[in-house]
Design a protein around this motif. Structure first.
Motif, PDB file in Angstrom:
ATOM      1  N   GLY A  70       0.817  -1.215   0.000  1.00 39.00           N
ATOM      2  CA  GLY A  70       0.000   0.000   0.000  1.00 39.00           C
ATOM      3  C   GLY A  70       0.847   1.259   0.000  1.00 39.00           C
ATOM      4  N   GLY A  71       1.938   1.250   0.741  1.00 44.02           N
ATOM      5  CA  GLY A  71       2.837   2.403   0.760  1.00 44.02           C
ATOM      6  C   GLY A  71       3.471   2.655  -0.591  1.00 44.02           C
ATOM      7  N   TRP A  72       3.873   1.577  -1.253  1.00 42.46           N
ATOM      8  CA  TRP A  72       4.502   1.726  -2.573  1.00 42.46           C
ATOM      9  C   TRP A  72       3.487   2.228  -3.598  1.00 42.46           C
ATOM     10  CZ3 TRP A  72       3.911  -0.666  -7.386  1.00 42.46           C
ATOM     11  CH2 TRP A  72       4.883  -0.321  -8.316  1.00 42.46           C
ATOM     12  N   VAL A  73       2.300   1.633  -3.610  1.00 38.89           N
ATOM     13  CA  VAL A  73       1.265   2.051  -4.562  1.00 38.89           C
ATOM     14  C   VAL A  73       0.863   3.507  -4.295  1.00 38.89           C
ATOM     15  CG1 VAL A  73      -1.136   1.671  -5.280  1.00 38.89           C
ATOM     16  CG2 VAL A  73       0.413  -0.262  -5.011  1.00 38.89           C
ATOM     17  N   GLY A  74       0.674   3.851  -3.032  1.00 40.18           N
ATOM     18  CA  GLY A  74       0.309   5.220  -2.684  1.00 40.18           C
ATOM     19  C   GLY A  74       1.386   6.217  -3.067  1.00 40.18           C
ATOM     20  N   GLN A  75       2.631   5.848  -2.876  1.00 36.67           N
ATOM     21  CA  GLN A  75       3.745   6.725  -3.246  1.00 36.67           C
ATOM     22  C   GLN A  75       3.792   6.928  -4.748  1.00 36.67           C
ATOM     23  OE1 GLN A  75       6.952   5.653  -4.781  1.00 36.67           O
ATOM     24  NE2 GLN A  75       7.601   7.768  -4.803  1.00 36.67           N
ATOM     25  N   GLN A  76       3.598   5.858  -5.510  1.00 37.55           N
ATOM     26  CA  GLN A  76       3.618   5.959  -6.965  1.00 37.55           C
ATOM     27  C   GLN A  76       2.482   6.845  -7.470  1.00 37.55           C
ATOM     28  OE1 GLN A  76       5.989   4.626  -9.154  1.00 37.55           O
ATOM     29  NE2 GLN A  76       7.031   4.370  -7.216  1.00 37.55           N
ATOM     30  N   TYR A  77       1.306   6.671  -6.912  1.00 37.82           N
ATOM     31  CA  TYR A  77       0.162   7.494  -7.303  1.00 37.82           C
ATOM     32  C   TYR A  77       0.401   8.962  -6.954  1.00 37.82           C
ATOM     33  CZ  TYR A  77      -4.485   9.468  -7.522  1.00 37.82           C
ATOM     34  OH  TYR A  77      -5.552  10.269  -7.818  1.00 37.82           O
ATOM     35  N   GLY A  78       0.846   9.210  -5.730  1.00 34.76           N
ATOM     36  CA  GLY A  78       1.109  10.579  -5.303  1.00 34.76           C
ATOM     37  C   GLY A  78       2.208  11.236  -6.107  1.00 34.76           C
ATOM     38  N   GLN A  79       3.247  10.467  -6.456  1.00 37.09           N
ATOM     39  CA  GLN A  79       4.337  11.013  -7.259  1.00 37.09           C
ATOM     40  C   GLN A  79       3.833  11.402  -8.642  1.00 37.09           C
ATOM     41  OE1 GLN A  79       7.567   8.290  -7.902  1.00 37.09           O
ATOM     42  NE2 GLN A  79       9.009   9.943  -8.317  1.00 37.09           N
ATOM     43  N   GLY A  80       2.952  10.595  -9.205  1.00 40.58           N
ATOM     44  CA  GLY A  80       2.361  10.934 -10.499  1.00 40.58           C
ATOM     45  C   GLY A  80       1.556  12.217 -10.421  1.00 40.58           C
ATOM     46  N   GLN A  81       0.816  12.383  -9.350  1.00 44.64           N
ATOM     47  CA  GLN A  81       0.043  13.614  -9.161  1.00 44.64           C
ATOM     48  C   GLN A  81       0.970  14.818  -9.008  1.00 44.64           C
ATOM     49  OE1 GLN A  81      -3.390  13.838  -9.302  1.00 44.64           O
ATOM     50  NE2 GLN A  81      -3.158  11.746 -10.009  1.00 44.64           N
ATOM     51  N   ASP A  82       2.056  14.632  -8.270  1.00 44.56           N
ATOM     52  CA  ASP A  82       3.022  15.718  -8.092  1.00 44.56           C
ATOM     53  C   ASP A  82       3.652  16.113  -9.417  1.00 44.56           C
ATOM     54  OD1 ASP A  82       2.638  15.868  -5.349  1.00 44.56           O
ATOM     55  OD2 ASP A  82       4.278  14.486  -4.898  1.00 44.56           O
ATOM     56  N   MET A  83       4.023  15.122 -10.220  1.00 40.65           N
ATOM     57  CA  MET A  83       4.661  15.409 -11.505  1.00 40.65           C
ATOM     58  C   MET A  83       3.707  16.150 -12.436  1.00 40.65           C
ATOM     59  SD  MET A  83       6.803  11.886 -11.992  1.00 40.65           S
ATOM     60  CE  MET A  83       7.498  12.336 -13.573  1.00 40.65           C
ATOM     61  N   THR A  84       2.445  15.746 -12.434  1.00 43.06           N
ATOM     62  CA  THR A  84       1.446  16.432 -13.266  1.00 43.06           C
ATOM     63  C   THR A  84       1.287  17.876 -12.806  1.00 43.06           C
ATOM     64  OG1 THR A  84       0.273  14.358 -13.651  1.00 43.06           O
ATOM     65  CG2 THR A  84      -0.954  16.396 -14.015  1.00 43.06           C
ATOM     66  N   ARG A  85       1.193  18.092 -11.500  1.00 40.81           N
ATOM     67  CA  ARG A  85       1.049  19.449 -10.972  1.00 40.81           C
ATOM     68  C   ARG A  85       2.276  20.292 -11.306  1.00 40.81           C
ATOM     69  NH1 ARG A  85       1.159  18.651  -5.687  1.00 40.81           N
ATOM     70  NH2 ARG A  85       3.331  19.224  -5.636  1.00 40.81           N
ATOM     71  N   ASN A  86       3.467  19.700 -11.189  1.00 40.47           N
ATOM     72  CA  ASN A  86       4.693  20.451 -11.487  1.00 40.47           C
ATOM     73  C   ASN A  86       4.774  20.821 -12.958  1.00 40.47           C
ATOM     74  OD1 ASN A  86       5.425  20.272  -8.806  1.00 40.47           O
ATOM     75  ND2 ASN A  86       6.763  18.520  -9.108  1.00 40.47           N
ATOM     76  N   ARG A  87       4.329  19.920 -13.861  1.00 44.19           N
ATOM     77  CA  ARG A  87       4.322  20.236 -15.293  1.00 44.19           C
ATOM     78  C   ARG A  87       3.366  21.369 -15.604  1.00 44.19           C
ATOM     79  NH1 ARG A  87       3.523  14.441 -16.549  1.00 44.19           N
ATOM     80  NH2 ARG A  87       5.558  13.539 -16.231  1.00 44.19           N
ATOM     81  N   ILE A  88       2.212  21.330 -14.985  1.00 46.19           N
ATOM     82  CA  ILE A  88       1.218  22.392 -15.218  1.00 46.19           C
ATOM     83  C   ILE A  88       1.752  23.730 -14.713  1.00 46.19           C
ATOM     84  CG2 ILE A  88      -1.064  23.232 -14.525  1.00 46.19           C
ATOM     85  CD1 ILE A  88      -1.973  20.273 -14.592  1.00 46.19           C
ATOM     86  N   GLN A  89       2.388  23.731 -13.547  1.00 45.52           N
ATOM     87  CA  GLN A  89       2.944  24.962 -13.008  1.00 45.52           C
ATOM     88  C   GLN A  89       4.069  25.484 -13.886  1.00 45.52           C
ATOM     89  OE1 GLN A  89       4.030  23.979  -8.988  1.00 45.52           O
ATOM     90  NE2 GLN A  89       1.962  24.319  -8.203  1.00 45.52           N
ATOM     91  N   ALA A  90       4.835  24.597 -14.507  1.00 46.57           N
ATOM     92  CA  ALA A  90       5.928  25.024 -15.372  1.00 46.57           C
ATOM     93  C   ALA A  90       5.402  25.679 -16.642  1.00 46.57           C
ATOM     94  CB  ALA A  90       6.812  23.830 -15.742  1.00 46.57           C
ATOM     95  N   LEU A  91       4.224  25.290 -17.081  1.00 47.18           N
ATOM     96  CA  LEU A  91       3.641  25.884 -18.292  1.00 47.18           C
ATOM     97  C   LEU A  91       3.009  27.240 -18.035  1.00 47.18           C
ATOM     98  CD1 LEU A  91       1.941  22.711 -19.820  1.00 47.18           C
ATOM     99  CD2 LEU A  91       4.056  23.824 -20.565  1.00 47.18           C
ATOM    100  N   GLU A  92       2.680  27.521 -16.796  1.00 45.31           N
ATOM    101  CA  GLU A  92       2.032  28.805 -16.476  1.00 45.31           C
ATOM    102  C   GLU A  92       2.984  29.953 -16.506  1.00 45.31           C
ATOM    103  OE1 GLU A  92       0.186  28.030 -12.725  1.00 45.31           O
ATOM    104  OE2 GLU A  92      -1.480  27.007 -13.655  1.00 45.31           O
TER     105      GLU A  92
END
Length: 92
Positions: A70-92
């Motif tokens: 559960g920790g690994w799956v949760g970390q992978q999901y959260g990391q994906g969300q972080d990367m998406t948010r960081n990409r969006i912020q970089a485009l702004e």
């Protein structure tokens, strides 16, 4: 007592997994919040689910494996969300 032991084990495993959730360099404070929160949440939920599945003889083992998975799956999901948010912020 078993439930307390299981919860302590799950939180401990989740806390250990959060060390893998962020890189070795100094990140911005909000850069990896999703990965850390995901690892903690997944670890605790996985530990609880792992403890409750089975015949009752291997509850601690089930909790530990559930917390790890559960920790690994949760970390992978959260990391994906972080990367998406960081990409969006970089485009702004």
């Amino acid at each position: 007592m078993k439930t307390i032991m299981m919860m302590v084990s799950a939180v401990t495993v989740a806390a250990v997994l959060t060390g893998c959730a962020s890189p070795g360099y100094q990140a911005r404070p909000s850069e990896y919040n999703g990965a850390i929160a995901g690892a903690l949440t997944g670890g605790v939920l996985g530990g609880v689910l792992g403890n409750n599945v089975g015949d009752g003889e291997n509850d601690v083992l089930g909790a530990a494996l559930g917390a790890l998975a559960g920790g690994w799956v949760g970390q992978q999901y959260g990391q994906g969300q972080d990367m998406t948010r960081n990409r969006i912020q970089a485009l702004e």
